[in-house]
Write an enzyme that holds these catalytic residues in place. Structure first.
Site, PDB file in Angstrom:
ATOM      1  N   ASP A  56      90.396  46.528   4.425  1.00 29.76           N
ATOM      2  CA  ASP A  56      89.111  46.420   5.120  1.00 29.76           C
ATOM      3  C   ASP A  56      89.382  46.794   6.577  1.00 29.76           C
ATOM      4  OD1 ASP A  56      86.907  45.591   6.603  1.00 29.76           O
ATOM      5  OD2 ASP A  56      86.508  43.849   5.342  1.00 29.76           O
ATOM      6  N   LYS A 116      79.351  47.677  11.766  1.00 32.94           N
ATOM      7  CA  LYS A 116      80.055  47.305  13.000  1.00 32.94           C
ATOM      8  C   LYS A 116      80.395  48.570  13.798  1.00 32.94           C
ATOM      9  CE  LYS A 116      79.645  43.413  10.773  1.00 32.94           C
ATOM     10  NZ  LYS A 116      80.663  42.831   9.932  1.00 32.94           N
ATOM     11  N   TYR A 151      87.563  37.952   6.016  1.00 34.87           N
ATOM     12  CA  TYR A 151      86.157  37.783   6.399  1.00 34.87           C
ATOM     13  C   TYR A 151      85.472  36.787   5.446  1.00 34.87           C
ATOM     14  CZ  TYR A 151      81.232  39.056   7.005  1.00 34.87           C
ATOM     15  OH  TYR A 151      79.882  39.032   7.227  1.00 34.87           O
ATOM     16  N   ARG A 207      68.902  57.791  -6.533  1.00 34.70           N
ATOM     17  CA  ARG A 207      69.999  56.814  -6.639  1.00 34.70           C
ATOM     18  C   ARG A 207      71.326  57.544  -6.827  1.00 34.70           C
ATOM     19  NH1 ARG A 207      70.721  55.121 -11.351  1.00 34.70           N
ATOM     20  NH2 ARG A 207      68.561  54.544 -11.733  1.00 34.70           N
TER      21      ARG A 207
HETATM   22  C1  LIG Z   1      80.746  42.188   8.632  1.00 37.07           C
HETATM   23  C2  LIG Z   1      81.979  42.342   7.827  1.00 37.07           C
HETATM   24  C3  LIG Z   1      81.923  42.549   6.441  1.00 37.07           C
HETATM   25  C4  LIG Z   1      80.620  42.552   5.673  1.00 37.07           C
HETATM   26  O1  LIG Z   1      79.831  43.638   5.965  1.00 37.07           O
HETATM   27  P1  LIG Z   1      78.232  43.655   5.890  1.00 37.07           P
HETATM   28  O2  LIG Z   1      77.894  45.020   6.334  1.00 37.07           O
HETATM   29  O3  LIG Z   1      77.731  42.567   6.788  1.00 37.07           O
HETATM   30  O4  LIG Z   1      77.887  43.383   4.456  1.00 37.07           O
HETATM   31  C5  LIG Z   1      83.119  42.738   5.755  1.00 37.07           C
HETATM   32  N1  LIG Z   1      84.306  42.703   6.395  1.00 37.07           N
HETATM   33  C6  LIG Z   1      84.394  42.491   7.714  1.00 37.07           C
HETATM   34  C7  LIG Z   1      85.737  42.461   8.366  1.00 37.07           C
HETATM   35  C8  LIG Z   1      83.240  42.295   8.481  1.00 37.07           C
HETATM   36  O5  LIG Z   1      83.345  42.057   9.799  1.00 37.07           O
END
Ligand SMILES: *Cc1c(COP(=O)(O)O)cnc(C)c1O
Length: 384
Positions: free
Chosen positions: A170, A195, A98, A46
């Site tokens: 983000d 992504k 988001y 961890r």
């Molecule tokens: C998908 C997404 C998230 C969340 O991420 P996960 O990996 O699904 O937990 C946060 N911010 C944006 C802009 C996203 O597209």
């Protein structure tokens, strides 16, 4: 080192015990100690894992930061960031953040006394009036989803820092290939590496990058104490995906620009949302802070109805109907019923998120095939 060299080499050295050029998957929970308390820097899975460490070093380099901390998902990364704060603190976020980030702030952390407030940040000037003595963090996401508004990162950071407020960006929709918010003044950058960073739609993963040693120390403490770590196999896959990040994102952007131009000229299409179009309201900011305009394109139809959108969504064959984005394959989605279904219809309509709005995540296929796929689907609805 330039970006295309960093994606391949940063944090990655041949394995000293075998010479394996690729970072091994250290699938282990614990490490043998030479004697009590004497180990090679790894004591428990961890706390540390060499595959994860390699990925963290690589991601820190890509965002021009000093530290990266990885998590089991993008939302686990946000969860760790929010744990930096305490009851009574306020987080000011962009209003089209988001959906999962909005849910975490308003449905989980409000119980613990963190207050989330939301404002349209596409006019940076409107932010200052929302800052109170309790505001501790400004949460920026740009381009936004699905309207692809652009927020001026540098301007937001200047306003925030004047008031002693931290900024986290983000950067999921851009990837570090297109923009590096730490260079524009941000204190932290976070990603859903699910992504573009991983890019192959086969891993859920998240990270936070910073150059602030105090934040890095506290985030590492939270990572170890709360435990939302990614597994070594996932870290290996993300590290592998990153090696082509620049190539994938570049091709996605080229494809998206051509698709946006095709949609602008199509008689069935009423509006195209893409930051690379000169008529986009924040085109100048996009030019100033992004290398290219991204692989996401949204568009609306003259036949302004759910049924017409549904017709298109069910008639594409290369564009697959699915949530998520940023993979090599193209996806098509319907924000009103998918990603943004929890937002009341009146609120959606106010920002242009109509029942007929369609969102594309443009992949790296040959663009002629993608355009043909869209053209055939658009031909199934009557232009009005
Ligand atoms: C998908 C997404 C998230 C969340 O991420 P996960 O990996 O699904 O937990 C946060 N911010 C944006 C802009 C996203 O597209």
């Amino acid at each position: 080192m330039k970006f295309g060299t960093k994606v391949i080499h940063a944090g990655v050295t041949p394995d000293p015990s075998t010479g394996a050029i690729m970072t091994p998957i250290f699938q282990t929970s614990t490490y043998v100690q030479e004697s009590i308390g004497v180990h090679k820097g790894y004591a428990y899975g961890r706390s540390h894992n060499p595959t994860r460490s390699a990925l963290e070093t690589n991601l820190a380099a890509l965002e021009n930061g000093t530290d990266c901390i990885c998590y089991a998902s993008g939302l686990a990364a946000m969860d760790a960031i929010l744990k930096l704060f305490k009851p009574g603190d306020e987080i000011l976020s962009t209003n089209d953040v988001y959906g999962g980030s909005h849910r975490l702030l308003t449905k989980i952390y409000d119980v613990f006394g963190l207050k989330g407030s939301f404002v349209d940040m596409s006019e940076a000037a409107s932010i200052e009036a929302m800052i109170t003595d309790q505001t501790k963090l400004i949460w920026v996401e740009t381009p936004t989803n699905p309207m692809l508004n652009i927020i001026d990162i540098k301007a937001v950071c200047e306003i925030a820092h004047k008031h002693g407020v931290l900024v986290c960006v983000d950067n999921t929709f851009s990837s570090p290939y297109l923009q590096t918010p730490l260079d524009l003044g941000a204190d932290m950058v976070t990603h859903s590496a699910t992504k573009y960073i991983n890019g192959h739609s086969d891993v859920v993963h998240g990270c936070v990058i910073t150059s602030n040693p105090e934040l890095a120390k506290r985030l590492r403490f939270i990572q170890n104490a709360a435990g939302a770590i990614p597994g070594p196999m996932d870290c290996f896959l993300v590290l592998r995906g990153i090696k082509t990040l620049h190539l994938r994102v570049e091709r996605s952007c080229q494809n998206a620009e051509k698709i946006a131009a095709f949609l602008v000229d199509h008689p069935a299409v009423s509006k195209v949302y893409y930051p690379g179009l000169a008529e986009h309201p924040n085109y100048d900011i996009a030019v100033s802070q992004m290398r290219a305009f991204g692989g996401m394109v949204s568009f609306d139809l003259h036949a302004n109805s759910y049924e017409s959108a549904e017709k298109i969504l069910s008639n594409t064959h290369l564009f697959a109907l699915a949530e998520s984005l940023g993979g090599v394959e193209s996806l098509i989605g319907h924000p009103a019923s998918m990603t943004h279904a929890s937002i009341p219809r009146e609120d959606r309509l106010k920002v242009g998120l109509t029942d007929s709005l369609i969102r594309l995540s443009v992949g790296v296929e040959d663009v002629e095939d993608l355009i043909e796929d869209l053209a055939k689907a658009l031909a199934t609805i009557k232009p009005s």
